[in-house]
Design a protein around this motif. Sequence first.
Motif, mmCIF file in Angstrom:
data_model
loop_
_atom_site.group_PDB
_atom_site.id
_atom_site.type_symbol
_atom_site.label_atom_id
_atom_site.label_comp_id
_atom_site.label_asym_id
_atom_site.label_seq_id
_atom_site.Cartn_x
_atom_site.Cartn_y
_atom_site.Cartn_z
ATOM 1 N N SER A 38 11.414 -2.938 1.368
ATOM 2 C CA SER A 38 10.336 -2.085 1.864
ATOM 3 C C SER A 38 9.125 -3.581 2.291
ATOM 4 O O SER A 38 9.634 -4.683 1.834
ATOM 5 C CB SER A 38 9.721 -1.421 1.125
ATOM 6 N N PHE A 39 8.214 -3.111 2.423
ATOM 7 C CA PHE A 39 7.101 -4.176 3.064
ATOM 8 C C PHE A 39 6.559 -4.255 1.392
ATOM 9 O O PHE A 39 6.546 -3.787 0.544
ATOM 10 C CB PHE A 39 6.014 -2.404 3.899
ATOM 11 N N ALA A 40 6.152 -5.480 1.558
ATOM 12 C CA ALA A 40 5.443 -6.397 0.452
ATOM 13 C C ALA A 40 4.076 -5.591 0.183
ATOM 14 O O ALA A 40 3.532 -5.846 -0.739
ATOM 15 C CB ALA A 40 5.195 -8.274 0.787
ATOM 16 N N GLU A 41 3.296 -5.317 1.036
ATOM 17 C CA GLU A 41 2.233 -4.851 0.890
ATOM 18 C C GLU A 41 1.587 -2.904 2.331
ATOM 19 O O GLU A 41 2.550 -3.216 3.403
ATOM 20 C CB GLU A 41 1.148 -5.614 2.010
ATOM 21 N N PRO A 42 1.303 -2.519 1.931
ATOM 22 C CA PRO A 42 0.860 -1.270 2.767
ATOM 23 C C PRO A 42 0.628 -1.735 4.183
ATOM 24 O O PRO A 42 -0.009 -2.284 4.316
ATOM 25 C CB PRO A 42 0.083 -0.605 2.217
ATOM 26 N N VAL A 43 1.028 -0.879 5.080
ATOM 27 C CA VAL A 43 1.013 -0.932 6.607
ATOM 28 C C VAL A 43 0.032 0.342 6.716
ATOM 29 O O VAL A 43 1.255 1.298 7.140
ATOM 30 C CB VAL A 43 2.697 -1.421 7.417
ATOM 31 N N GLN A 44 -0.706 -0.254 7.811
ATOM 32 C CA GLN A 44 -1.107 1.576 8.617
ATOM 33 C C GLN A 44 -0.803 1.442 9.892
ATOM 34 O O GLN A 44 -0.295 0.662 10.583
ATOM 35 C CB GLN A 44 -2.348 0.249 8.671
ATOM 36 N N SER A 45 -0.441 2.987 10.198
ATOM 37 C CA SER A 45 0.292 3.207 10.923
ATOM 38 C C SER A 45 -0.870 3.538 12.685
ATOM 39 O O SER A 45 -1.937 4.299 11.876
ATOM 40 C CB SER A 45 0.866 4.657 10.822
ATOM 41 N N ALA A 46 -0.143 3.376 13.453
ATOM 42 C CA ALA A 46 -1.263 3.504 14.586
ATOM 43 C C ALA A 46 -0.951 4.823 15.241
ATOM 44 O O ALA A 46 -2.396 5.279 16.014
ATOM 45 C CB ALA A 46 -1.297 1.776 15.828
ATOM 46 N N ALA A 47 -0.015 5.745 14.486
ATOM 47 C CA ALA A 47 -0.647 6.793 14.937
ATOM 48 C C ALA A 47 -0.996 8.398 14.495
ATOM 49 O O ALA A 47 -2.078 9.002 15.032
ATOM 50 C CB ALA A 47 1.833 7.256 14.777
ATOM 51 N N ASP A 48 -0.760 7.647 12.798
ATOM 52 C CA ASP A 48 -2.189 8.774 12.281
ATOM 53 C C ASP A 48 -3.135 7.838 11.615
ATOM 54 O O ASP A 48 -4.372 8.047 11.112
ATOM 55 C CB ASP A 48 -1.941 9.807 11.131
ATOM 56 N N GLY A 49 -2.911 6.559 11.692
ATOM 57 C CA GLY A 49 -4.318 5.740 10.646
ATOM 58 C C GLY A 49 -4.140 5.626 9.369
ATOM 59 O O GLY A 49 -4.735 5.499 8.706
ATOM 60 N N LYS A 50 -3.136 6.373 9.005
ATOM 61 C CA LYS A 50 -2.882 6.517 7.211
ATOM 62 C C LYS A 50 -1.932 4.485 6.533
ATOM 63 O O LYS A 50 -1.443 4.407 7.794
ATOM 64 C CB LYS A 50 -1.657 7.154 7.099
ATOM 65 N N TRP A 51 -1.917 4.812 5.934
ATOM 66 C CA TRP A 51 -1.193 3.601 5.388
ATOM 67 C C TRP A 51 0.274 3.915 4.152
ATOM 68 O O TRP A 51 0.423 5.161 3.897
ATOM 69 C CB TRP A 51 -1.938 2.484 4.046
ATOM 70 N N TYR A 52 1.359 3.055 4.703
ATOM 71 C CA TYR A 52 2.217 3.497 3.918
ATOM 72 C C TYR A 52 3.406 2.600 2.724
ATOM 73 O O TYR A 52 3.014 1.165 4.312
ATOM 74 C CB TYR A 52 3.097 3.883 5.525
ATOM 75 N N SER A 53 3.604 2.155 2.313
ATOM 76 C CA SER A 53 4.669 1.337 2.168
ATOM 77 C C SER A 53 6.021 1.316 2.032
ATOM 78 O O SER A 53 6.409 0.252 0.974
ATOM 79 C CB SER A 53 3.920 1.716 0.102
ATOM 80 N N THR A 54 6.135 2.639 2.629
ATOM 81 C CA THR A 54 7.706 2.505 2.856
ATOM 82 C C THR A 54 8.390 2.391 3.790
ATOM 83 O O THR A 54 7.124 3.316 5.085
ATOM 84 C CB THR A 54 8.509 3.624 1.881
ATOM 85 N N LYS A 55 9.293 1.468 4.799
ATOM 86 C CA LYS A 55 9.147 2.113 5.839
ATOM 87 C C LYS A 55 9.855 3.593 6.844
ATOM 88 O O LYS A 55 9.690 3.552 7.577
ATOM 89 C CB LYS A 55 10.542 0.812 6.278
#
Length: 117
Positions: A38-55
């Motif tokens: 998974s990601f080393a750090e959370p990634v922000q989605s450009a679709a809904d603006g929420k942060w995700y830690s899993t692909k």
Amino acid sequence: MAEYRWFDRGDGRQVMRKVREPAPNNRSSLGAPMVIGSFAEPVQSAADGKWYSTKAGLARSHRASGNPHGIDFIELGNDSMPWVEHQSSEAELRDDVRHAVADVAAGKLPEVVSLEP
């Protein structure tokens, strides 16, 4: 004991040099799968603006059923896209502004999309 051998210099002359010992092979003969975590750090989605830690969670937010826009988004990955400067004319800009003012005057307001649930 070190081993020496004659080597050609490329100009017709030869020199005696020490032969390098091959590097030890520390690899196992067993195969190992390539692991993509998974990601080393959370990634922000450009679709809904929420942060995700899993692909998987990020991919769900890119589907039409998982974002407030209701459209599918495409993941581009690390592909680089060439920069193309936008070309527009004064007449096109003037016409766009006139159409927008006429729409607002007629009561056709744009839909406001909120990223908050």
